[in-house]
Design a protein around this motif. Sequence first.
Motif, mmCIF file in Angstrom:
data_model
loop_
_atom_site.group_PDB
_atom_site.id
_atom_site.type_symbol
_atom_site.label_atom_id
_atom_site.label_comp_id
_atom_site.label_asym_id
_atom_site.label_seq_id
_atom_site.Cartn_x
_atom_site.Cartn_y
_atom_site.Cartn_z
ATOM 1 N N MET A 133 0.689 -1.270 -0.049
ATOM 2 C CA MET A 133 0.088 -0.008 -0.110
ATOM 3 C C MET A 133 0.690 1.241 -0.034
ATOM 4 O O MET A 133 0.428 1.982 -0.667
ATOM 5 C CB MET A 133 -0.932 0.053 1.236
ATOM 6 N N PRO A 134 2.028 1.451 0.729
ATOM 7 C CA PRO A 134 2.730 2.682 0.903
ATOM 8 C C PRO A 134 3.314 3.006 -0.685
ATOM 9 O O PRO A 134 3.340 4.258 -0.841
ATOM 10 C CB PRO A 134 3.744 2.152 1.553
ATOM 11 N N GLU A 135 3.449 1.913 -1.425
ATOM 12 C CA GLU A 135 4.130 2.234 -2.870
ATOM 13 C C GLU A 135 2.802 2.924 -3.831
ATOM 14 O O GLU A 135 3.456 3.857 -4.430
ATOM 15 C CB GLU A 135 4.501 1.017 -3.354
ATOM 16 N N VAL A 136 1.769 2.248 -3.675
ATOM 17 C CA VAL A 136 0.632 2.957 -4.322
ATOM 18 C C VAL A 136 0.524 4.701 -3.838
ATOM 19 O O VAL A 136 0.462 5.408 -4.555
ATOM 20 C CB VAL A 136 -0.558 2.290 -3.993
ATOM 21 N N ILE A 137 0.449 4.979 -2.547
ATOM 22 C CA ILE A 137 0.462 6.202 -1.983
ATOM 23 C C ILE A 137 1.635 7.091 -2.675
ATOM 24 O O ILE A 137 1.308 8.246 -3.026
ATOM 25 C CB ILE A 137 0.660 6.274 -0.541
ATOM 26 N N GLU A 138 2.882 6.582 -2.476
ATOM 27 C CA GLU A 138 4.124 7.219 -2.943
ATOM 28 C C GLU A 138 3.825 7.665 -4.635
ATOM 29 O O GLU A 138 4.172 8.720 -4.856
ATOM 30 C CB GLU A 138 5.166 6.452 -2.651
ATOM 31 N N ILE A 139 3.430 6.380 -5.464
ATOM 32 C CA ILE A 139 2.972 6.773 -6.793
ATOM 33 C C ILE A 139 2.022 7.962 -6.875
ATOM 34 O O ILE A 139 2.214 8.882 -7.675
ATOM 35 C CB ILE A 139 2.800 5.612 -7.359
ATOM 36 N N GLN A 140 0.940 7.805 -5.985
ATOM 37 C CA GLN A 140 -0.072 9.072 -6.377
ATOM 38 C C GLN A 140 0.466 10.225 -6.087
ATOM 39 O O GLN A 140 -0.003 11.213 -6.394
ATOM 40 C CB GLN A 140 -1.244 8.489 -5.449
ATOM 41 N N LEU A 141 1.337 10.296 -4.772
ATOM 42 C CA LEU A 141 1.776 11.796 -4.553
ATOM 43 C C LEU A 141 2.669 12.321 -5.777
ATOM 44 O O LEU A 141 2.717 13.451 -5.905
ATOM 45 C CB LEU A 141 2.642 11.561 -3.068
ATOM 46 N N LYS A 142 3.531 11.372 -6.149
ATOM 47 C CA LYS A 142 4.416 12.022 -7.350
ATOM 48 C C LYS A 142 3.716 12.365 -8.396
ATOM 49 O O LYS A 142 3.878 13.506 -9.023
ATOM 50 C CB LYS A 142 5.324 10.872 -7.698
ATOM 51 N N LYS A 143 2.558 11.671 -8.828
ATOM 52 C CA LYS A 143 1.719 12.088 -9.786
ATOM 53 C C LYS A 143 1.070 13.395 -9.557
ATOM 54 O O LYS A 143 0.692 14.007 -10.500
ATOM 55 C CB LYS A 143 0.565 10.961 -10.297
ATOM 56 N N GLY A 144 0.688 13.373 -8.395
ATOM 57 C CA GLY A 144 -0.213 14.496 -8.038
ATOM 58 C C GLY A 144 0.989 16.064 -8.055
ATOM 59 O O GLY A 144 0.268 17.024 -8.306
ATOM 60 N N VAL A 145 1.967 16.008 -7.881
ATOM 61 C CA VAL A 145 2.923 17.189 -8.034
ATOM 62 C C VAL A 145 3.870 17.077 -9.288
ATOM 63 O O VAL A 145 4.480 17.925 -9.519
ATOM 64 C CB VAL A 145 3.792 17.239 -6.825
#
Length: 118
Positions: A1-13
């Motif tokens: 799950m943390p990897e999914v959050i990290e990817i989404q944070l990166k895409k968001g910025v």
Amino acid sequence: MPEVIEIQLKKGVLALCVLALLERGDSYAYEIASRMAEAVDMGEGTVYPLMRRMQSDRLVEAYMVESASGPSRKYYRLTDAGRASLAAQKTEWGAFVRAVNGLLDREVEPQHQTGETA
């Protein structure tokens, strides 16, 4: 799950980061992708669709530059709308970071419902 959050944070910025790079000077997509890969480990496959979208949204404009050592390169530069978007996103990002840091830096007490209103 943390990897999914990290990817989404990166895409968001990602758009914010690309606009910030272009504020420093015109660049071509591969160079932008390389800088993003170094800085935030973001793959180049994400940058190319973003550049097309930003061009459609008129945040950036493209122009061709001849190369003595190969094919011409498509360079991107910020438009006035891109500069305005960057300024707005930087303000929003700063507020968001302060809010998240505020939650991370202090112990948050859970709110209990008491049935009372303030």
